[in-house]
Design an enzyme around this catalytic site. Structure first.
Site, short mmCIF file in Angstrom:
data_model
loop_
_atom_site.label_atom_id
_atom_site.label_comp_id
_atom_site.label_asym_id
_atom_site.label_seq_id
_atom_site.Cartn_x
_atom_site.Cartn_y
_atom_site.Cartn_z
N SER A 20 0.83 -1.21 0.00
CA SER A 20 0.00 0.00 0.00
C SER A 20 0.86 1.26 0.00
CB SER A 20 -0.93 0.03 1.22
OG SER A 20 -0.18 -0.03 2.41
N ASN A 107 -2.13 -1.71 13.39
CA ASN A 107 -3.57 -1.45 13.40
C ASN A 107 -3.92 -0.14 14.09
OD1 ASN A 107 -3.61 -3.89 12.18
ND2 ASN A 107 -4.64 -5.01 13.83
N HIS A 153 -38.77 23.66 -12.06
CA HIS A 153 -38.96 22.76 -13.22
C HIS A 153 -38.26 23.30 -14.47
CE1 HIS A 153 -42.31 21.01 -10.83
NE2 HIS A 153 -42.53 22.28 -10.51
N SER A 274 -13.58 24.75 -29.64
CA SER A 274 -13.78 23.47 -30.31
C SER A 274 -12.70 23.33 -31.37
CB SER A 274 -15.16 23.44 -30.95
OG SER A 274 -15.19 22.50 -32.01
N LYS A 280 -17.37 28.11 -31.12
CA LYS A 280 -17.69 27.56 -29.79
C LYS A 280 -16.87 28.17 -28.66
CE LYS A 280 -20.11 24.54 -28.88
NZ LYS A 280 -19.99 23.10 -29.11
N ASN A 282 -16.79 26.85 -24.76
CA ASN A 282 -17.44 25.83 -23.93
C ASN A 282 -17.11 25.96 -22.45
OD1 ASN A 282 -18.48 24.61 -26.27
ND2 ASN A 282 -16.59 23.44 -26.56
N GLU A 287 -18.49 21.58 -16.60
CA GLU A 287 -18.85 20.21 -17.01
C GLU A 287 -17.99 19.18 -16.28
OE1 GLU A 287 -19.71 19.88 -21.46
OE2 GLU A 287 -18.79 21.84 -21.27
N TYR A 314 -9.78 -5.33 12.92
CA TYR A 314 -9.08 -4.97 11.69
C TYR A 314 -9.11 -6.11 10.69
CZ TYR A 314 -5.57 -3.60 8.31
OH TYR A 314 -4.94 -3.30 7.13
N GLN A 319 -7.43 -1.66 4.09
CA GLN A 319 -6.36 -0.95 3.40
C GLN A 319 -6.88 -0.19 2.17
OE1 GLN A 319 -2.32 -2.69 3.18
NE2 GLN A 319 -2.69 -2.82 0.98
N LYS A 322 -7.79 4.18 1.98
CA LYS A 322 -7.05 5.42 1.75
C LYS A 322 -7.19 5.95 0.33
CE LYS A 322 -4.03 3.49 4.87
NZ LYS A 322 -5.00 2.45 4.76
N1 ARG Z 1 -1.20 -0.94 5.30
C1 ARG Z 1 -2.13 -1.37 6.27
C2 ARG Z 1 -3.47 -0.64 6.05
O1 ARG Z 1 -3.49 0.36 5.46
C3 ARG Z 1 -1.64 -1.07 7.65
C4 ARG Z 1 -2.22 -1.93 8.70
C5 ARG Z 1 -1.76 -3.33 8.52
N2 ARG Z 1 -2.17 -4.17 9.59
C6 ARG Z 1 -2.09 -5.50 9.51
N3 ARG Z 1 -2.53 -6.17 10.52
N4 ARG Z 1 -1.67 -6.11 8.42
O2 ARG Z 1 -4.50 -1.12 6.48
#
Ligand code: ARG
Length: 455
Positions: A20, A107, A153, A274, A280, A282, A287, A314, A319, A322
């Site tokens: 990640s 975690n 409307h 355009s 044009k 735009n 948009e 967890y 993951q 994010k």
């Molecule tokens: N990269 C992990 C996440 O974003 C971090 C936590 C990982 N925890 C684990 N028990 N593998 O969730």
């Protein structure tokens, strides 16, 4: 990090599937701040010596500086931002670094880092919402007295001030900022110390850590603290709603900039041409802003769906949180900046808007109100004016040009004086004095209220 239990190297495919760090590296300032606060708590608990703590702190600060200068290499093999930073620290300072993860799990670490990141994002988005509000107020002030038709409307309904229409969005954006501030306040609990799931047998001063990291309180259930992502869902929802508002605003801009409406003039800097049709101009920004709302909704759905089937606590599924949040924050932030810039250089074609608002039909309701003042029940008044509208259509004449005998035939209340004064646009607006309605006094009061709120 877990080599004790394993005999074989991890599959390369797992490494690239599971990493990640390509996304969560952005958490680095928060990861480092969290680690320094945690290390200080370990020192207070006697787990680290003062010297070890100092090594950790300066090592982490050095890493922070290098990341900031773009001199730090994040390695996919080390999975995530947490392991990248910790392993680099240990490489640099030796055994002290290996003590940092005492009484901590990734975690609670990620729960902390992500909260810190999202908390900051809430504040910066709220600021940017204000920036757009300011530009809308600015545009309203530049056309303080301009009148346009208000629509329901997408049919011309009643005359309003252009400023009133714009201030409607200023109100919406204010609630959007409020939702982000609420989310900030709700997520403002420090999760470190929750460990992997059940806290730790090593007792650390969580309150002190919270204080160092600027949290007013600590989380009160270790399982909830590592499993909770509703703070992220809430922010994604607030962002999706803000996106919905911006999309409606964009839709208005697109309509107003069309030849059919012809109300809004956008600057050359904020429009595109355009490749084929030379005439044009735009409104692409609007948009795109409307289009990007799709991903804001999508990101909310992504995280809600990721979370819905997860048993406590967890799970690695989390993951996925994010990318969705980073994308929504980035998208909304960029949209707010560009819309603000676009409105700063936009202007209303006042004459054209006034002409559209000049249709006497827009004051048909006002005529019914005069009948009510003359003692006619509103339903009846509505019917009478409806009949006059039909008559005007039959005779192919504007409503206010019907012969005075037509009005008098409908009701003795509708004398030529009453009719004449009713179809005055300025006085029709001046009469709209109820709180929240667009009388000129109300509009100037609202404009100055927002001006002083927004600066
Ligand atoms: N990269 C992990 C996440 O974003 C971090 C936590 C990982 N925890 C684990 N028990 N593998 O969730």
């Amino acid at each position: 990090m877990w080599k004790g239990r394993f005999k074989e190297e991890q599959s390369d495919l797992l490494k690239s599937y599971g990493e990640s760090v390509s996304i969560d590296w952005q958490l680095y300032p928060h990861d480092i701040a969290g680690s320094i606060a945690h290390a200080r708590a370990l020192k207070s608990a006697g787990i680290l010596t003062g010297e070890e703590f100092e090594k950790i702190e300066s090592g982490l600060r050095q890493i922070l500086a290098e990341i900031e200068e773009g001199r730090f290499e994040f390695l996919m093999d080390l999975e995530d931002v947490h392991m990248n930073i910790e392993s680099e620290l240990t490489k640099r300072i030796g055994p002290a670094g290996a003590k940092l993860h005492t009484a901590r799990s990734r975690n609670d670490q990620v729960a902390l880092d992500f909260r810190l990141w999202v908390r900051e994002a809430c504040d910066s988005l709220a600021q940017k919402l204000q920036g757009l509000q300011r530009e809308l107020v600015g545009l309203a002030e530049r056309h303080r007295t301009a009148i346009m038709p208000g629509y329901t409307h997408l049919q011309r309904a009643q005359p309003v001030f252009f400023a009133h229409h714009l201030l409607a969005y200023v109100e919406m954006l204010d609630r959007d900022a409020g939702r982000l501030r609420d989310a900030h306040a709700r997520m403002d609990a420090m999760p470190l110390g929750s460990g992997a799931i059940a806290g730790s047998t090593i007792l650390l001063d969580r309150e002190a850590v919270a204080k160092e990291l600027g949290f007013p309180r600590v989380t009160t259930n270790s399982m909830d603290a590592v499993a909770d992502r509703d703070f992220a869902c809430e922010v994604l929802a607030a962002i999706a709603i803000a996106g919905m508002h911006l999309s409606r605003l964009s839709e208005d801009v697109i309509l107003w900039a069309s030849t059919e409406f012809g109300f809004l003039e956008l600057s050359d800097r904020h429009t595109t041409g355009s490749s084929l049709m030379p005439q044009k101009k735009n409104p692409d920004i609007a948009e795109l802003a409307r289009g990007k709302t799709g991903r804001l909704y999508g990101n909310l759905m992504t995280l809600l769906t990721v979370m819905k089937g997860l048993p406590l606590t967890y799970n690695r599924d989390m993951q996925e949180d994010k990318e969705a949040v980073f994308d929504s924050v980035k998208t909304l932030s960029a949209t707010l900046s560009i819309l603000a810039e676009m409105f700063s250089a936009a202007s209303l074609r006042e004459a054209r808007a006034l002409e559209a608002a000049g249709d006497p039909l827009l004051l048909a309701t006002d005529l019914a109100d005069r009948l009510v003042e003359g003692g006619v029940p509103f339903r009846k008044a509505h019917e009478i004016v409806g009949g006059l509208v039909a008559r005007a259509r039959e005779l192919n004449t504007p409503l206010d040009r019907l012969d005075s005998s037509e009005f008098l035939k409908s009701s003795p209340v509708l004398t030529p004086e009453i009719v004449k004064s009713t179809f005055q646009l300025q006085s029709a607006l001046a009469a709209r004095k109820t709180i929240g309605a667009p009388s000129p006094e109300n509009i100037s009061r609202e404009l100055s209220r927002w001006r002083s709120l927004l600066g």
